[in-house]
Design a protein around this motif. Structure first.
Motif, PDB file in Angstrom:
ATOM      1  N   TYR A   1       0.858  -1.179   0.000  1.00 49.94           N
ATOM      2  CA  TYR A   1       0.000   0.000   0.000  1.00 49.94           C
ATOM      3  C   TYR A   1       0.901   1.238   0.000  1.00 49.94           C
ATOM      4  O   TYR A   1       2.085   1.172   0.312  1.00 49.94           O
ATOM      5  CB  TYR A   1      -0.869   0.039   1.263  1.00 49.94           C
ATOM      6  CG  TYR A   1      -2.021  -0.918   1.299  1.00 49.94           C
ATOM      7  CD1 TYR A   1      -1.838  -2.256   1.633  1.00 49.94           C
ATOM      8  CD2 TYR A   1      -3.322  -0.485   1.021  1.00 49.94           C
ATOM      9  CE1 TYR A   1      -2.907  -3.135   1.691  1.00 49.94           C
ATOM     10  CE2 TYR A   1      -4.398  -1.352   1.075  1.00 49.94           C
ATOM     11  CZ  TYR A   1      -4.182  -2.671   1.414  1.00 49.94           C
ATOM     12  OH  TYR A   1      -5.247  -3.537   1.463  1.00 49.94           O
ATOM     13  N   ARG A   2       0.280   2.362  -0.284  1.00 50.41           N
ATOM     14  CA  ARG A   2       0.999   3.616  -0.138  1.00 50.41           C
ATOM     15  C   ARG A   2       0.038   4.697   0.357  1.00 50.41           C
ATOM     16  O   ARG A   2      -1.166   4.622   0.143  1.00 50.41           O
ATOM     17  CB  ARG A   2       1.651   4.053  -1.446  1.00 50.41           C
ATOM     18  CG  ARG A   2       0.699   4.510  -2.532  1.00 50.41           C
ATOM     19  CD  ARG A   2       1.476   4.780  -3.811  1.00 50.41           C
ATOM     20  NE  ARG A   2       0.643   5.401  -4.838  1.00 50.41           N
ATOM     21  CZ  ARG A   2       1.055   5.632  -6.086  1.00 50.41           C
ATOM     22  NH1 ARG A   2       2.288   5.293  -6.455  1.00 50.41           N
ATOM     23  NH2 ARG A   2       0.242   6.201  -6.951  1.00 50.41           N
ATOM     24  N   GLN A   3       0.630   5.685   1.017  1.00 48.77           N
ATOM     25  CA  GLN A   3      -0.168   6.804   1.501  1.00 48.77           C
ATOM     26  C   GLN A   3       0.620   8.083   1.312  1.00 48.77           C
ATOM     27  O   GLN A   3       1.698   8.250   1.890  1.00 48.77           O
ATOM     28  CB  GLN A   3      -0.534   6.614   2.978  1.00 48.77           C
ATOM     29  CG  GLN A   3      -1.489   7.660   3.502  1.00 48.77           C
ATOM     30  CD  GLN A   3      -2.078   7.273   4.845  1.00 48.77           C
ATOM     31  OE1 GLN A   3      -1.547   6.448   5.576  1.00 48.77           O
ATOM     32  NE2 GLN A   3      -3.212   7.863   5.180  1.00 48.77           N
ATOM     33  N   ALA A   4       0.073   8.951   0.492  1.00 51.82           N
ATOM     34  CA  ALA A   4       0.665  10.269   0.268  1.00 51.82           C
ATOM     35  C   ALA A   4       0.083  11.240   1.292  1.00 51.82           C
ATOM     36  O   ALA A   4      -1.007  11.020   1.815  1.00 51.82           O
ATOM     37  CB  ALA A   4       0.368  10.725  -1.150  1.00 51.82           C
ATOM     38  N   PRO A   5       0.785  12.330   1.560  1.00 53.38           N
ATOM     39  CA  PRO A   5       0.301  13.315   2.530  1.00 53.38           C
ATOM     40  C   PRO A   5      -1.084  13.821   2.171  1.00 53.38           C
ATOM     41  O   PRO A   5      -1.340  14.215   1.026  1.00 53.38           O
ATOM     42  CB  PRO A   5       1.340  14.436   2.441  1.00 53.38           C
ATOM     43  CG  PRO A   5       2.575  13.769   1.981  1.00 53.38           C
ATOM     44  CD  PRO A   5       2.121  12.685   1.049  1.00 53.38           C
ATOM     45  N   GLY A   6      -1.972  13.791   3.140  1.00 53.33           N
ATOM     46  CA  GLY A   6      -3.321  14.297   2.928  1.00 53.33           C
ATOM     47  C   GLY A   6      -4.232  13.371   2.140  1.00 53.33           C
ATOM     48  O   GLY A   6      -5.369  13.733   1.833  1.00 53.33           O
ATOM     49  N   LYS A   7      -3.753  12.181   1.820  1.00 53.33           N
ATOM     50  CA  LYS A   7      -4.551  11.243   1.024  1.00 53.33           C
ATOM     51  C   LYS A   7      -4.765   9.950   1.797  1.00 53.33           C
ATOM     52  O   LYS A   7      -4.049   9.645   2.746  1.00 53.33           O
ATOM     53  CB  LYS A   7      -3.876  10.956  -0.308  1.00 53.33           C
ATOM     54  CG  LYS A   7      -3.785  12.168  -1.225  1.00 53.33           C
ATOM     55  CD  LYS A   7      -3.282  11.768  -2.596  1.00 53.33           C
ATOM     56  CE  LYS A   7      -3.258  12.958  -3.545  1.00 53.33           C
ATOM     57  NZ  LYS A   7      -2.795  12.558  -4.913  1.00 53.33           N
ATOM     58  N   GLN A   8      -5.757   9.199   1.349  1.00 53.55           N
ATOM     59  CA  GLN A   8      -6.014   7.909   1.972  1.00 53.55           C
ATOM     60  C   GLN A   8      -4.991   6.878   1.504  1.00 53.55           C
ATOM     61  O   GLN A   8      -4.416   6.991   0.414  1.00 53.55           O
ATOM     62  CB  GLN A   8      -7.426   7.436   1.616  1.00 53.55           C
ATOM     63  CG  GLN A   8      -8.531   8.226   2.302  1.00 53.55           C
ATOM     64  CD  GLN A   8      -9.898   7.593   2.106  1.00 53.55           C
ATOM     65  OE1 GLN A   8     -10.141   6.911   1.112  1.00 53.55           O
ATOM     66  NE2 GLN A   8     -10.786   7.790   3.064  1.00 53.55           N
ATOM     67  N   ARG A   9      -4.819   5.877   2.335  1.00 50.36           N
ATOM     68  CA  ARG A   9      -3.941   4.775   1.956  1.00 50.36           C
ATOM     69  C   ARG A   9      -4.578   4.016   0.800  1.00 50.36           C
ATOM     70  O   ARG A   9      -5.782   3.752   0.809  1.00 50.36           O
ATOM     71  CB  ARG A   9      -3.708   3.856   3.153  1.00 50.36           C
ATOM     72  CG  ARG A   9      -2.626   2.830   2.959  1.00 50.36           C
ATOM     73  CD  ARG A   9      -2.321   2.100   4.253  1.00 50.36           C
ATOM     74  NE  ARG A   9      -1.792   3.011   5.281  1.00 50.36           N
ATOM     75  CZ  ARG A   9      -1.284   2.602   6.443  1.00 50.36           C
ATOM     76  NH1 ARG A   9      -1.233   1.300   6.723  1.00 50.36           N
ATOM     77  NH2 ARG A   9      -0.841   3.466   7.320  1.00 50.36           N
TER      78      ARG A   9
END
Length: 124
Positions: free
Chosen positions: A37-45
């Motif tokens: 998985y990945r999670q960018a700042p301010g975004k959902q995983r």
């Protein structure tokens, strides 16, 4: 039980490559499905890629043709080869796996585990 540790993140220029690793340790009997998985700042995983115990793979549309997920069962390790990286791939990447483990003389699971994440930053 089981611990997952990711490594391989870092800073790379757009168009470059990175290879992430996820090593399972502890009382591991068998790793079943592994997800990145990945999670960018301010975004959902978000789910990036999956590999089953039978080596069936699946990818999110936004990484198809660029990322490759693989595993080495003998090493209890999964990999995510990331090529042609884009700035929008910048995120913390997490390994997630379901694993069976030893508990005394018993086999437990599969239980769900997460790694601590590794930062991937792609500069333009």
């Amino acid at each position: 039980q089981v611990q997952l540790v990711e490594s391989g993140g870092g800073l790379v220029q757009a168009g470059g490559s990175l290879r992430l690793s996820c090593i399972a340790s502890g009382s591991v009997l068998k790793i079943e499905t592994v997800n990145w998985y990945r999670q960018a700042p301010g975004k959902q995983r978000e789910l990036v890629a999956t590999i089953t115990s039978g080596d069936t793979t699946n990818y999110a549309d936004f990484v198809k043709g660029r990322f490759t997920i693989s595993r080495d069962n003998a090493k209890n390790t999964a990999y995510l080869q990331m090529n042609s990286l884009k700035p929008e791939d910048t995120a913390v990447y997490y390994c997630n796996a379901q694993a069976r483990y030893y508990s005394g003389s018993y086999v437990r699971g599969p239980s769900n585990y997460w790694g601590q994440g590794t930062q991937v930053t792609v500069s333009s």
